[in-house]
Design a protein around this motif. Structure first.
Motif, PDB file in Angstrom:
ATOM      1  N   ASN A 125      30.418 -10.058  48.908  1.00  0.00           N
ATOM      2  CA  ASN A 125      30.118  -9.660  47.393  1.00  0.00           C
ATOM      3  C   ASN A 125      30.108 -11.076  46.701  1.00  0.00           C
ATOM      4  N   PHE A 126      29.318 -11.339  45.916  1.00  0.00           N
ATOM      5  CA  PHE A 126      29.137 -12.374  44.997  1.00  0.00           C
ATOM      6  C   PHE A 126      28.363 -12.065  44.119  1.00  0.00           C
ATOM      7  N   THR A 127      27.944 -13.140  43.496  1.00  0.00           N
ATOM      8  CA  THR A 127      26.943 -12.986  42.128  1.00  0.00           C
ATOM      9  C   THR A 127      26.133 -15.134  42.329  1.00  0.00           C
ATOM     10  N   PRO A 128      25.227 -15.606  42.886  1.00  0.00           N
ATOM     11  CA  PRO A 128      24.330 -16.218  43.045  1.00  0.00           C
ATOM     12  C   PRO A 128      24.311 -17.310  41.685  1.00  0.00           C
ATOM     13  N   GLU A 129      24.789 -18.897  42.210  1.00  0.00           N
ATOM     14  CA  GLU A 129      24.791 -19.711  41.031  1.00  0.00           C
ATOM     15  C   GLU A 129      23.950 -21.124  41.266  1.00  0.00           C
ATOM     16  N   TYR A 130      23.223 -21.583  41.086  1.00  0.00           N
ATOM     17  CA  TYR A 130      22.346 -22.860  41.877  1.00  0.00           C
ATOM     18  C   TYR A 130      23.639 -24.234  42.302  1.00  0.00           C
ATOM     19  N   SER A 131      24.481 -23.951  42.179  1.00  0.00           N
ATOM     20  CA  SER A 131      25.853 -24.827  43.334  1.00  0.00           C
ATOM     21  C   SER A 131      25.787 -24.359  44.179  1.00  0.00           C
ATOM     22  N   ASP A 132      25.670 -23.320  44.167  1.00  0.00           N
ATOM     23  CA  ASP A 132      26.968 -22.397  45.577  1.00  0.00           C
ATOM     24  C   ASP A 132      26.851 -22.852  47.190  1.00  0.00           C
ATOM     25  N   VAL A 133      27.406 -23.208  47.636  1.00  0.00           N
ATOM     26  CA  VAL A 133      27.342 -23.433  49.179  1.00  0.00           C
ATOM     27  C   VAL A 133      28.523 -22.768  49.754  1.00  0.00           C
ATOM     28  N   PHE A 134      27.977 -21.334  51.046  1.00  0.00           N
ATOM     29  CA  PHE A 134      28.638 -20.368  51.274  1.00  0.00           C
ATOM     30  C   PHE A 134      28.810 -21.141  53.108  1.00  0.00           C
ATOM     31  N   SER A 135      29.909 -20.448  53.388  1.00  0.00           N
ATOM     32  CA  SER A 135      30.067 -20.760  54.670  1.00  0.00           C
ATOM     33  C   SER A 135      30.485 -19.321  54.936  1.00  0.00           C
ATOM     34  N   CYS A 136      29.627 -19.198  56.872  1.00  0.00           N
ATOM     35  CA  CYS A 136      30.768 -17.756  57.671  1.00  0.00           C
ATOM     36  C   CYS A 136      31.112 -18.363  59.019  1.00  0.00           C
ATOM     37  N   THR A 148      37.028 -13.373  64.630  1.00  0.00           N
ATOM     38  CA  THR A 148      37.414 -12.771  63.335  1.00  0.00           C
ATOM     39  C   THR A 148      36.500 -13.470  62.026  1.00  0.00           C
ATOM     40  N   VAL A 149      36.174 -13.342  61.334  1.00  0.00           N
ATOM     41  CA  VAL A 149      35.263 -13.760  60.474  1.00  0.00           C
ATOM     42  C   VAL A 149      36.195 -14.041  59.071  1.00  0.00           C
ATOM     43  N   SER A 150      35.383 -15.463  59.229  1.00  0.00           N
ATOM     44  CA  SER A 150      35.894 -15.862  57.538  1.00  0.00           C
ATOM     45  C   SER A 150      35.126 -16.464  56.778  1.00  0.00           C
ATOM     46  N   TRP A 151      35.417 -16.196  55.623  1.00  0.00           N
ATOM     47  CA  TRP A 151      34.325 -16.885  54.534  1.00  0.00           C
ATOM     48  C   TRP A 151      34.473 -18.106  53.704  1.00  0.00           C
ATOM     49  N   GLN A 152      33.724 -18.956  53.140  1.00  0.00           N
ATOM     50  CA  GLN A 152      34.189 -20.128  52.439  1.00  0.00           C
ATOM     51  C   GLN A 152      33.201 -20.365  51.477  1.00  0.00           C
ATOM     52  N   HIS A 153      33.750 -20.588  50.056  1.00  0.00           N
ATOM     53  CA  HIS A 153      32.684 -20.922  49.083  1.00  0.00           C
ATOM     54  C   HIS A 153      32.698 -22.832  48.746  1.00  0.00           C
ATOM     55  N   ASN A 154      32.600 -23.418  49.064  1.00  0.00           N
ATOM     56  CA  ASN A 154      31.618 -24.855  48.443  1.00  0.00           C
ATOM     57  C   ASN A 154      33.426 -25.273  48.504  1.00  0.00           C
ATOM     58  N   SER A 155      33.972 -24.621  49.851  1.00  0.00           N
ATOM     59  CA  SER A 155      34.839 -25.496  50.870  1.00  0.00           C
ATOM     60  C   SER A 155      36.605 -25.009  50.707  1.00  0.00           C
ATOM     61  N   GLU A 156      35.960 -23.863  49.835  1.00  0.00           N
ATOM     62  CA  GLU A 156      37.702 -22.680  49.681  1.00  0.00           C
ATOM     63  C   GLU A 156      37.610 -21.450  50.053  1.00  0.00           C
ATOM     64  N   ILE A 180      27.085 -16.549  67.497  1.00  0.00           N
ATOM     65  CA  ILE A 180      26.127 -17.193  66.775  1.00  0.00           C
ATOM     66  C   ILE A 180      26.051 -16.514  65.304  1.00  0.00           C
ATOM     67  N   PRO A 181      26.732 -17.315  64.182  1.00  0.00           N
ATOM     68  CA  PRO A 181      26.388 -16.373  62.754  1.00  0.00           C
ATOM     69  C   PRO A 181      25.174 -17.197  62.534  1.00  0.00           C
ATOM     70  N   GLU A 182      24.309 -16.607  61.476  1.00  0.00           N
ATOM     71  CA  GLU A 182      23.498 -17.017  60.243  1.00  0.00           C
ATOM     72  C   GLU A 182      23.838 -15.869  58.882  1.00  0.00           C
ATOM     73  N   VAL A 183      23.263 -16.155  58.507  1.00  0.00           N
ATOM     74  CA  VAL A 183      23.710 -15.977  56.654  1.00  0.00           C
ATOM     75  C   VAL A 183      22.928 -15.411  56.233  1.00  0.00           C
ATOM     76  N   PHE A 184      22.178 -14.198  55.304  1.00  0.00           N
ATOM     77  CA  PHE A 184      21.192 -13.935  54.215  1.00  0.00           C
ATOM     78  C   PHE A 184      21.814 -13.070  53.452  1.00  0.00           C
ATOM     79  N   THR A 185      20.883 -12.678  52.411  1.00  0.00           N
ATOM     80  CA  THR A 185      21.477 -11.941  51.603  1.00  0.00           C
ATOM     81  C   THR A 185      21.502 -10.394  51.567  1.00  0.00           C
TER      82      THR A 185
END
Length: 304
Positions: A234-245, A201-209, A171-176
């Motif tokens: 590590n990232f620099t947040p922007e208004y349009s960000d959508v991240f997935s773990c 294994t854990v992988s990340w996506q940003h805006n489906s990439e 069960i994953p959850e994401v926070f800053t």
């Protein structure tokens, strides 16, 4: 040595077994090492046959020459206003990836994992880096590694198919890691709970990439002989960000996904400056308009 996880879901589809050495628990006034359940060992004595071969090896669990703690001679009576804390040192091994692991935690918060390829502690957070340099217990860690690997080689063929092994769906959850402020560097944390066995294994996506450059995945033992995992990005947040773990359990390729979008962000410096400027301008405008209105309405009165 125990098989199973308290919060895991039972499943008859048997994955490879995961073994844990007794967790080293250190508390004020009482230091000791968890021993195998007496009922289980006694049951083994009454069941001669395939399970009788590893009995001498099992009994060594409480005779480990490199035990992490020993019972204190006298256990003091603690006052009610004092709080006890627990340090847990857990070594686990399995016929999977990772084949061997070590986690150390304090009151359920993981401090370190161990990189056996480099024989070094790996701090979960940068604040723990200085403490990770201490390798005075390197020989004890090497002993636990060899002992746990011997358990897998000797016990897994005996118990294969005999005992159902619990399995937990991750069960994953994401926070800053820090309060969210647009335009300021931050870190996303993906916490994966209800994990057993600890093969994922854990992988990340940003805006489906797909995202490269994520930090290592830290696996930590928790109460109930379960596990949880942490992954950092590590990232620099922007208004349009959508991240997935995406956490994938390697046993059955089950994948759970958690999404993160910006919310409850703190005002940025630019926004604060703009708001201050607008407020100052409105204030000056109000003073000018107020002065004009006062002069306008007082004009006819002075003429009379």
């Amino acid at each position: 040595m125990t098989r199973g996880a308290g919060k895991a879901l039972a499943n008859q589809d048997r994955p490879k077994a995961t073994y844990q050495l007794g967790e080293g628990v250190r508390e004020p006034g009482l230091q000791g090492r968890q021993l195998p359940p007496a009922e289980w060992c006694e049951g083994m004595d009454r069941e001669p046959g395939r399970g009788a071969a590893p009995l001498p090896l099992l009994r060594l669990l409480w005779l480990l020459p490199h035990s992490w703690a020993v019972l204190a001679a006298h256990t003091p009576v603690w006052r009610d206003d004092l709080q006890n804390h627990t340090f847990r040192h857990t070594v686990f091994c399995q016929e999977g990836t990772p084949s061997i692991g070590l986690s150390e935690s304090y009151d359920e918060d993981q401090l370190f994992s161990f990189d056996f390829s480099k024989n070094t502690r790996v701090p979960r957070l940068p604040e723990f880096t200085d403490w990770a340099q201490d390798l005075s217990d390197a020989s004890a860690i090497a002993f636990d590694k060899d002992f746990c690997s011997a358990m897998v080689q000797q016990l897994d063929p005996i118990f294969d198919g005999q005992i159902p092994v619990s399995r937990g769906f991750p069960i994953p959850e994401v926070f800053t890691l820090k309060p969210l402020e647009f335009g300021k560097p931050n870190t996303l944390v993906c916490l994966v709970s209800n994990l057993f066995p600890p093969m994922l294994t854990v992988s990340w996506q940003h805006n489906s990439e797909p995202v490269e450059g994520a930090g290592p995945t830290f696996v930590s033992a928790v109460d109930g002989l379960g596990f949880e995992a942490f992954s950092y990005l590590n990232f620099t947040p922007e208004y349009s960000d959508v991240f997935s773990c995406m956490a994938t359990h390697e046993i059955d390729s089950y994948t759970a996904i958690a999404y993160w979008v910006p919310h409850n962000a703190l005002p940025s410096d630019l926004l604060e400056n703009v708001l201050c400027g607008v407020g100052f301008g409105l204030g000056v405008l109000g003073i000018i308009v107020g002065t004009f209105l006062i002069a306008y309405f007082r004009g006819p009165c002075s003429g009379d």
